[in-house]
Design a protein around this motif. Structure first.
Motif, PDB file in Angstrom:
ATOM      1  N   GLY A   7       3.427   8.341  -2.934  1.00 57.58           N
ATOM      2  CA  GLY A   7       4.150   7.184  -3.455  1.00 57.58           C
ATOM      3  C   GLY A   7       4.967   6.441  -2.419  1.00 57.58           C
ATOM      4  O   GLY A   7       5.665   5.482  -2.762  1.00 57.58           O
ATOM      5  N   ASP A   8       4.904   6.858  -1.156  1.00 55.86           N
ATOM      6  CA  ASP A   8       5.650   6.167  -0.103  1.00 55.86           C
ATOM      7  C   ASP A   8       4.894   4.920   0.353  1.00 55.86           C
ATOM      8  O   ASP A   8       3.669   4.936   0.491  1.00 55.86           O
ATOM      9  CB  ASP A   8       5.861   7.095   1.097  1.00 55.86           C
ATOM     10  N   ALA A  20      -3.291  -3.316  -9.453  1.00 55.48           N
ATOM     11  CA  ALA A  20      -3.343  -2.175  -8.544  1.00 55.48           C
ATOM     12  C   ALA A  20      -4.717  -1.530  -8.631  1.00 55.48           C
ATOM     13  O   ALA A  20      -5.383  -1.598  -9.674  1.00 55.48           O
ATOM     14  CB  ALA A  20      -2.254  -1.163  -8.881  1.00 55.48           C
ATOM     15  N   LEU A  21      -5.140  -0.913  -7.539  1.00 55.69           N
ATOM     16  CA  LEU A  21      -6.423  -0.225  -7.507  1.00 55.69           C
ATOM     17  C   LEU A  21      -6.427   0.795  -6.388  1.00 55.69           C
ATOM     18  O   LEU A  21      -5.690   0.650  -5.400  1.00 55.69           O
ATOM     19  CB  LEU A  21      -7.579  -1.211  -7.321  1.00 55.69           C
ATOM     20  N   PRO A  22      -7.232   1.875  -6.513  1.00 56.46           N
ATOM     21  CA  PRO A  22      -7.309   2.866  -5.442  1.00 56.46           C
ATOM     22  C   PRO A  22      -8.216   2.379  -4.319  1.00 56.46           C
ATOM     23  O   PRO A  22      -9.223   1.712  -4.566  1.00 56.46           O
ATOM     24  CB  PRO A  22      -7.906   4.093  -6.145  1.00 56.46           C
ATOM     25  N   VAL A  23      -7.857   2.702  -3.087  1.00 50.06           N
ATOM     26  CA  VAL A  23      -8.674   2.327  -1.930  1.00 50.06           C
ATOM     27  C   VAL A  23      -8.748   3.507  -0.973  1.00 50.06           C
ATOM     28  O   VAL A  23      -7.855   4.357  -0.938  1.00 50.06           O
ATOM     29  CB  VAL A  23      -8.106   1.093  -1.193  1.00 50.06           C
ATOM     30  N   THR A  24      -9.821   3.555  -0.216  1.00 53.66           N
ATOM     31  CA  THR A  24      -9.995   4.560   0.833  1.00 53.66           C
ATOM     32  C   THR A  24     -10.091   3.846   2.168  1.00 53.66           C
ATOM     33  O   THR A  24     -10.951   2.979   2.357  1.00 53.66           O
ATOM     34  CB  THR A  24     -11.256   5.405   0.590  1.00 53.66           C
ATOM     35  N   VAL A  25      -9.209   4.197   3.080  1.00 51.36           N
ATOM     36  CA  VAL A  25      -9.167   3.561   4.399  1.00 51.36           C
ATOM     37  C   VAL A  25      -9.938   4.425   5.385  1.00 51.36           C
ATOM     38  O   VAL A  25      -9.782   5.653   5.416  1.00 51.36           O
ATOM     39  CB  VAL A  25      -7.712   3.377   4.870  1.00 51.36           C
ATOM     40  N   VAL A  26     -10.773   3.780   6.187  1.00 47.86           N
ATOM     41  CA  VAL A  26     -11.501   4.453   7.261  1.00 47.86           C
ATOM     42  C   VAL A  26     -11.037   3.876   8.586  1.00 47.86           C
ATOM     43  O   VAL A  26     -10.394   2.822   8.627  1.00 47.86           O
ATOM     44  CB  VAL A  26     -13.028   4.273   7.098  1.00 47.86           C
ATOM     45  N   MET A  54       0.855  -1.186   0.000  1.00 45.22           N
ATOM     46  CA  MET A  54       0.000   0.000   0.000  1.00 45.22           C
ATOM     47  C   MET A  54       0.889   1.232   0.000  1.00 45.22           C
ATOM     48  O   MET A  54       1.822   1.338   0.797  1.00 45.22           O
ATOM     49  CB  MET A  54      -0.925   0.002   1.222  1.00 45.22           C
ATOM     50  N   THR A  55       0.596   2.174  -0.905  1.00 43.08           N
ATOM     51  CA  THR A  55       1.357   3.416  -0.979  1.00 43.08           C
ATOM     52  C   THR A  55       0.416   4.601  -0.792  1.00 43.08           C
ATOM     53  O   THR A  55      -0.764   4.545  -1.150  1.00 43.08           O
ATOM     54  CB  THR A  55       2.080   3.554  -2.332  1.00 43.08           C
ATOM     55  N   ASP A  56       0.964   5.693  -0.253  1.00 46.67           N
ATOM     56  CA  ASP A  56       0.162   6.898  -0.040  1.00 46.67           C
ATOM     57  C   ASP A  56       0.196   7.768  -1.301  1.00 46.67           C
ATOM     58  O   ASP A  56       0.865   7.426  -2.280  1.00 46.67           O
ATOM     59  CB  ASP A  56       0.665   7.660   1.189  1.00 46.67           C
ATOM     60  N   PRO A  57      -0.519   8.912  -1.315  1.00 48.41           N
ATOM     61  CA  PRO A  57      -0.543   9.745  -2.518  1.00 48.41           C
ATOM     62  C   PRO A  57       0.827  10.253  -2.955  1.00 48.41           C
ATOM     63  O   PRO A  57       1.007  10.620  -4.123  1.00 48.41           O
ATOM     64  CB  PRO A  57      -1.460  10.911  -2.112  1.00 48.41           C
ATOM     65  N   LEU A  83      -3.302   1.490   9.895  1.00 50.24           N
ATOM     66  CA  LEU A  83      -3.430   2.434   8.790  1.00 50.24           C
ATOM     67  C   LEU A  83      -4.144   3.704   9.246  1.00 50.24           C
ATOM     68  O   LEU A  83      -5.124   3.658   9.986  1.00 50.24           O
ATOM     69  CB  LEU A  83      -4.210   1.799   7.635  1.00 50.24           C
ATOM     70  N   VAL A  84      -3.653   4.821   8.753  1.00 48.57           N
ATOM     71  CA  VAL A  84      -4.300   6.108   8.995  1.00 48.57           C
ATOM     72  C   VAL A  84      -5.357   6.311   7.918  1.00 48.57           C
ATOM     73  O   VAL A  84      -5.152   5.985   6.743  1.00 48.57           O
ATOM     74  CB  VAL A  84      -3.267   7.244   8.961  1.00 48.57           C
ATOM     75  N   ALA A  85      -6.520   6.828   8.311  1.00 51.20           N
ATOM     76  CA  ALA A  85      -7.594   7.039   7.349  1.00 51.20           C
ATOM     77  C   ALA A  85      -7.129   7.942   6.211  1.00 51.20           C
ATOM     78  O   ALA A  85      -6.417   8.920   6.417  1.00 51.20           O
ATOM     79  CB  ALA A  85      -8.813   7.651   8.046  1.00 51.20           C
ATOM     80  N   GLY A  86      -7.531   7.587   4.993  1.00 51.90           N
ATOM     81  CA  GLY A  86      -7.139   8.381   3.836  1.00 51.90           C
ATOM     82  C   GLY A  86      -7.201   7.556   2.560  1.00 51.90           C
ATOM     83  O   GLY A  86      -7.654   6.410   2.549  1.00 51.90           O
ATOM     84  N   ASP A  87      -6.736   8.154   1.472  1.00 48.01           N
ATOM     85  CA  ASP A  87      -6.738   7.507   0.160  1.00 48.01           C
ATOM     86  C   ASP A  87      -5.368   6.911  -0.130  1.00 48.01           C
ATOM     87  O   ASP A  87      -4.333   7.557   0.118  1.00 48.01           O
ATOM     88  CB  ASP A  87      -7.105   8.519  -0.938  1.00 48.01           C
ATOM     89  N   TYR A  88      -5.368   5.708  -0.698  1.00 50.58           N
ATOM     90  CA  TYR A  88      -4.128   4.989  -0.969  1.00 50.58           C
ATOM     91  C   TYR A  88      -4.241   4.236  -2.298  1.00 50.58           C
ATOM     92  O   TYR A  88      -5.323   4.159  -2.902  1.00 50.58           O
ATOM     93  CB  TYR A  88      -3.827   3.981   0.152  1.00 50.58           C
ATOM     94  N   THR A  89      -3.104   3.667  -2.703  1.00 51.18           N
ATOM     95  CA  THR A  89      -3.069   2.743  -3.836  1.00 51.18           C
ATOM     96  C   THR A  89      -2.659   1.372  -3.303  1.00 51.18           C
ATOM     97  O   THR A  89      -1.640   1.243  -2.620  1.00 51.18           O
ATOM     98  CB  THR A  89      -2.063   3.202  -4.906  1.00 51.18           C
ATOM     99  N   LEU A  90      -3.479   0.380  -3.605  1.00 52.30           N
ATOM    100  CA  LEU A  90      -3.222  -0.989  -3.176  1.00 52.30           C
ATOM    101  C   LEU A  90      -2.745  -1.789  -4.375  1.00 52.30           C
ATOM    102  O   LEU A  90      -3.395  -1.792  -5.428  1.00 52.30           O
ATOM    103  CB  LEU A  90      -4.492  -1.606  -2.588  1.00 52.30           C
ATOM    104  N   ALA A  91      -1.618  -2.455  -4.234  1.00 51.26           N
ATOM    105  CA  ALA A  91      -1.037  -3.217  -5.347  1.00 51.26           C
ATOM    106  C   ALA A  91      -0.605  -4.590  -4.860  1.00 51.26           C
ATOM    107  O   ALA A  91      -0.323  -4.798  -3.679  1.00 51.26           O
ATOM    108  CB  ALA A  91       0.157  -2.473  -5.947  1.00 51.26           C
TER     109      ALA A  91
END
Length: 235
Positions: free
Chosen positions: A92-93, A129-135, A87-90, A111-119
């Motif tokens: 790219g980390d 890969a796909l975008p995910v939103t963590v709550v 999982m990477t943050d916006p 995980l901290v709530a927010g938008d990420y990329t899951l690969a």
């Protein structure tokens, strides 16, 4: 909030981090301590600290309460074990990583709530890969689908049906981009692996022509060898 306690559990210092996340605790005598860090919206963490005569520098990483789980599977629903899930943050980390279990399941925590990329990636499979939103807390499972790369095999033969060795075979996609170039083996066979689904064109060519200049005198018997081959840059 940072709290420093000694081996007996007594509080030896307390401080709050600034806007840049930095903090300072002064006064503890040399020895072993436990540093407790907590913040709203994050999971608390405790780390061991050894204080010596010089100033000690310490970085504390706080995770969030968010959790993400799911399965890595094929389009047919079969599990993909031992896949690397990242999982990477916006920016790219990488913020979390795990490996899928025998049933394809994975779990990411802290995980901290927010938008990420899951690969996810696995040997013999095309990465997905796909975008995910963590709550905060649990959320519905998020499956990742990995397709197997297509394989194209064949052989190049002449009009007599004999195999053509070292023929250059080029594969292009429907946009005209070269997907790969290979040379046939002694039996005239070739193979392309890990191909994305789609339409392709296969082009086979023998050796390119070779020309050499020479001068002959009357009555002279001469020999000149010609070497046929492909550009050495071909892979």
């Amino acid at each position: 909030v940072l709290t420093l306690v000694d081996a007996a559990g007594r509080q030896c210092g307390r401080a709050a981090s600034g806007d840049d996340g930095r903090f300072a605790l002064s006064g503890p005598a040399p020895g072993g301590y436990m540093l407790i860090a907590s913040a709203t919206g994050h999971r608390p963490r405790a780390v061991g600290v050894t204080v010596r005569e010089a100033t000690a520098e310490l970085e504390v990483l706080l995770g969030g309460p968010g959790r993400l789980r799911g399965r890595v599977r094929t389009p047919e629903g079969d599990p993909v074990p031992d896949a690397v899930v990242t999982m990477t943050d916006p920016q790219g980390d990488v913020v979390a990583t795990a490996r899928s279990a025998a049933d394809g399941g994975y779990r990411l925590e802290g995980l901290v709530a927010g938008d990420y990329t899951l690969a996810a990636g696995a040997p013999g499979r095309r990465p997905g890969a796909l975008p995910v939103t963590v709550v905060n807390g649990d959320q519905p499972p998020q499956d990742i689908e990995l397709t197997g790369g297509a394989v194209l095999r064949g052989a190049v033969r002449n009009d007599a049906g004999r195999p053509v060795a070292d023929a250059r075979v080029t594969l292009t996609d429907n946009h005209g981009e070269v997907a790969g170039t290979v040379l046939t083996c002694e039996e005239g066979q070739f193979a392309f692996t890990d191909l994305a689904p789609g339409e392709y064109t296969v082009v086979a060519a023998g050796y390119p022509p070779v020309a050499t200049g020479l001068q002959l005198s009357g009555g002279e018997h001469s020999e000149r060898d010609l070497r046929l081959g492909h550009d050495s840059a071909t892979t």
